[in-house]
Design a protein around this motif. Structure first.
Motif, PDB file in Angstrom:
ATOM      1  N   ALA A 255       0.829  -1.209   0.000  1.00 14.96           N
ATOM      2  CA  ALA A 255       0.000   0.000   0.000  1.00 14.96           C
ATOM      3  C   ALA A 255       0.861   1.256   0.000  1.00 14.96           C
ATOM      4  O   ALA A 255       0.601   2.203  -0.749  1.00 14.96           O
ATOM      5  N   GLU A 256       1.904   1.287   0.832  1.00 14.27           N
ATOM      6  CA  GLU A 256       2.764   2.463   0.887  1.00 14.27           C
ATOM      7  C   GLU A 256       3.516   2.665  -0.430  1.00 14.27           C
ATOM      8  O   GLU A 256       3.670   3.791  -0.901  1.00 14.27           O
TER       9      GLU A 256
ATOM     10  N   MET B 188       6.450  21.001  -5.894  1.00 13.96           N
ATOM     11  CA  MET B 188       6.058  20.392  -4.621  1.00 13.96           C
ATOM     12  C   MET B 188       6.911  19.156  -4.334  1.00 13.96           C
ATOM     13  O   MET B 188       7.497  18.573  -5.240  1.00 13.96           O
ATOM     14  N   ARG B 189       6.934  18.765  -3.068  1.00 15.25           N
ATOM     15  CA  ARG B 189       7.609  17.540  -2.636  1.00 15.25           C
ATOM     16  C   ARG B 189       6.670  16.824  -1.670  1.00 15.25           C
ATOM     17  O   ARG B 189       5.679  17.400  -1.228  1.00 15.25           O
ATOM     18  N   TRP B 190       6.999  15.566  -1.312  1.00 22.53           N
ATOM     19  CA  TRP B 190       6.089  14.790  -0.471  1.00 22.53           C
ATOM     20  C   TRP B 190       6.863  13.868   0.467  1.00 22.53           C
ATOM     21  O   TRP B 190       8.019  13.524   0.215  1.00 22.53           O
ATOM     22  N   ILE B 191       6.164  13.466   1.515  1.00 22.49           N
ATOM     23  CA  ILE B 191       6.675  12.452   2.439  1.00 22.49           C
ATOM     24  C   ILE B 191       5.463  11.802   3.106  1.00 22.49           C
ATOM     25  O   ILE B 191       4.466  12.475   3.365  1.00 22.49           O
ATOM     26  N   PRO B 192       5.526  10.484   3.358  1.00 22.41           N
ATOM     27  CA  PRO B 192       4.401   9.859   4.068  1.00 22.41           C
ATOM     28  C   PRO B 192       4.312  10.402   5.493  1.00 22.41           C
ATOM     29  O   PRO B 192       5.328  10.620   6.148  1.00 22.41           O
ATOM     30  N   LYS B 193       3.096  10.613   5.955  1.00 21.81           N
ATOM     31  CA  LYS B 193       2.884  11.180   7.283  1.00 21.81           C
ATOM     32  C   LYS B 193       2.172  10.203   8.220  1.00 21.81           C
ATOM     33  O   LYS B 193       2.376  10.258   9.433  1.00 21.81           O
TER      34      LYS B 193
ATOM     35  N   PRO C  82      -4.726  12.856   1.501  1.00 23.09           N
ATOM     36  CA  PRO C  82      -5.131  11.492   1.816  1.00 23.09           C
ATOM     37  C   PRO C  82      -5.159  10.651   0.535  1.00 23.09           C
ATOM     38  O   PRO C  82      -5.687  11.078  -0.496  1.00 23.09           O
ATOM     39  N   VAL C  83      -4.550   9.471   0.609  1.00 22.47           N
ATOM     40  CA  VAL C  83      -4.512   8.556  -0.528  1.00 22.47           C
ATOM     41  C   VAL C  83      -5.258   7.282  -0.139  1.00 22.47           C
ATOM     42  O   VAL C  83      -4.989   6.699   0.916  1.00 22.47           O
TER      43      VAL C  83
ATOM     44  N   ILE D 236      -3.584   6.487   3.449  1.00 23.25           N
ATOM     45  CA  ILE D 236      -2.227   6.957   3.723  1.00 23.25           C
ATOM     46  C   ILE D 236      -2.218   8.467   3.554  1.00 23.25           C
ATOM     47  O   ILE D 236      -2.652   8.985   2.518  1.00 23.25           O
ATOM     48  N   ARG D 237      -1.759   9.163   4.595  1.00 19.44           N
ATOM     49  CA  ARG D 237      -1.672  10.619   4.530  1.00 19.44           C
ATOM     50  C   ARG D 237      -0.257  11.005   4.098  1.00 19.44           C
ATOM     51  O   ARG D 237       0.715  10.672   4.769  1.00 19.44           O
ATOM     52  N   MET D 238      -0.200  11.712   2.988  1.00 22.63           N
ATOM     53  CA  MET D 238       1.060  12.247   2.497  1.00 22.63           C
ATOM     54  C   MET D 238       1.103  13.725   2.872  1.00 22.63           C
ATOM     55  O   MET D 238       0.082  14.413   2.816  1.00 22.63           O
ATOM     56  N   TRP D 239       2.277  14.198   3.242  1.00 21.16           N
ATOM     57  CA  TRP D 239       2.463  15.621   3.496  1.00 21.16           C
ATOM     58  C   TRP D 239       3.101  16.217   2.253  1.00 21.16           C
ATOM     59  O   TRP D 239       4.209  15.820   1.863  1.00 21.16           O
ATOM     60  N   LEU D 240       2.384  17.109   1.592  1.00 18.83           N
ATOM     61  CA  LEU D 240       2.889  17.798   0.414  1.00 18.83           C
ATOM     62  C   LEU D 240       3.258  19.217   0.821  1.00 18.83           C
ATOM     63  O   LEU D 240       2.499  19.883   1.531  1.00 18.83           O
ATOM     64  N   SER D 241       4.432  19.647   0.383  1.00 22.62           N
ATOM     65  CA  SER D 241       4.888  20.992   0.726  1.00 22.62           C
ATOM     66  C   SER D 241       5.693  21.572  -0.435  1.00 22.62           C
ATOM     67  O   SER D 241       6.232  20.818  -1.262  1.00 22.62           O
ATOM     68  N   PRO D 242       5.781  22.897  -0.519  1.00 25.88           N
ATOM     69  CA  PRO D 242       6.559  23.525  -1.586  1.00 25.88           C
ATOM     70  C   PRO D 242       8.046  23.179  -1.449  1.00 25.88           C
ATOM     71  O   PRO D 242       8.552  23.079  -0.323  1.00 25.88           O
ATOM     72  N   LYS D 243       8.710  23.012  -2.580  1.00 26.78           N
ATOM     73  CA  LYS D 243      10.160  22.814  -2.553  1.00 26.78           C
ATOM     74  C   LYS D 243      10.798  24.118  -2.116  1.00 26.78           C
ATOM     75  O   LYS D 243      10.312  25.200  -2.418  1.00 26.78           O
ATOM     76  N   ARG D 244      11.904  24.008  -1.435  1.00 29.33           N
ATOM     77  CA  ARG D 244      12.626  25.210  -0.988  1.00 29.33           C
ATOM     78  C   ARG D 244      13.473  25.769  -2.079  1.00 29.33           C
ATOM     79  O   ARG D 244      13.960  25.137  -2.925  1.00 29.33           O
TER      80      ARG D 244
END
Length: 161
Positions: free
Chosen positions: A80-81, A96-101, A135-136, A153-161
């Motif tokens: 699943a992940e 954007m970038r992501w990481i599992p939360k 949410p996925v 699965i909750r992914m955290w999406l955030s702007p790239k620096r």
């Protein structure tokens, strides 16, 4: 001709390049496992990858079995992940970038045979000035098409620096 509204992420370009050839799905899946080695433990094959959707399978083999001979719960979590992460990466805007939360799972019935996971986002994936939860939804199906496992699965999406 390719739909210009569809994302053209590096991962999607690689997927399209590999899957033009025989054994391309297998080879692409091995490349993903090379980048994230832990996923190699379940021997996944990514069967479908497009913006907003990933499907992958794992074979039922001794290495993923539990003590009663069914596919182990953690192997299903791993599948699943993998699906959620690959789908997110293939759908992500360039800025954007992501990481599992986090992950919430439900085991619905015994998992026997080749498992097929399908990951789809529950909200649109968009560029944003601030981070947000994505949410996925991931459903895992047995060979008969019965749902044996469900994950959000909750992914955290955030702007790239």
């Amino acid at each position: 001709m390719r739909d210009t509204a569809m994302p053209d992420t590096p991962l999607l370009r690689l997927y399209r390049k590999f899957t033009r050839y025989p054994a391309g799905h297998w080879l692409f899946s091995r490349a993903v496992c090379f980048k994230a080695p832990y996923f190699g433990s379940i021997k996944p094959t990514i069967r479908v990858l497009e913006a907003g959707r990933c499907e992958a399978t794992i074979p039922h083999r001794r290495a993923v079995q539990n003590h009663i001979g069914t596919v182990h719960a953690i192997a299903l979590c791993n599948l699943a992940e993998l699906c959620a992460g690959v789908m997110t990466d293939a759908s992500l805007p360039r800025d954007m970038r992501w990481i599992p939360k986090g992950m919430t799972v439900s085991y619905l019935k015994k998992a026997n045979g080749t498992m097929r996971a399908v990951a789809t986002p529950m909200i649109p994936i968009v560029s944003a000035a601030e981070g947000y939860d994505l949410p996925v939804n991931v459903d895992v199906l047995d060979p008969a098409g019965d749902k044996v496992f469900h994950a959000e699965i909750r992914m955290w999406l955030s702007p790239k620096r």
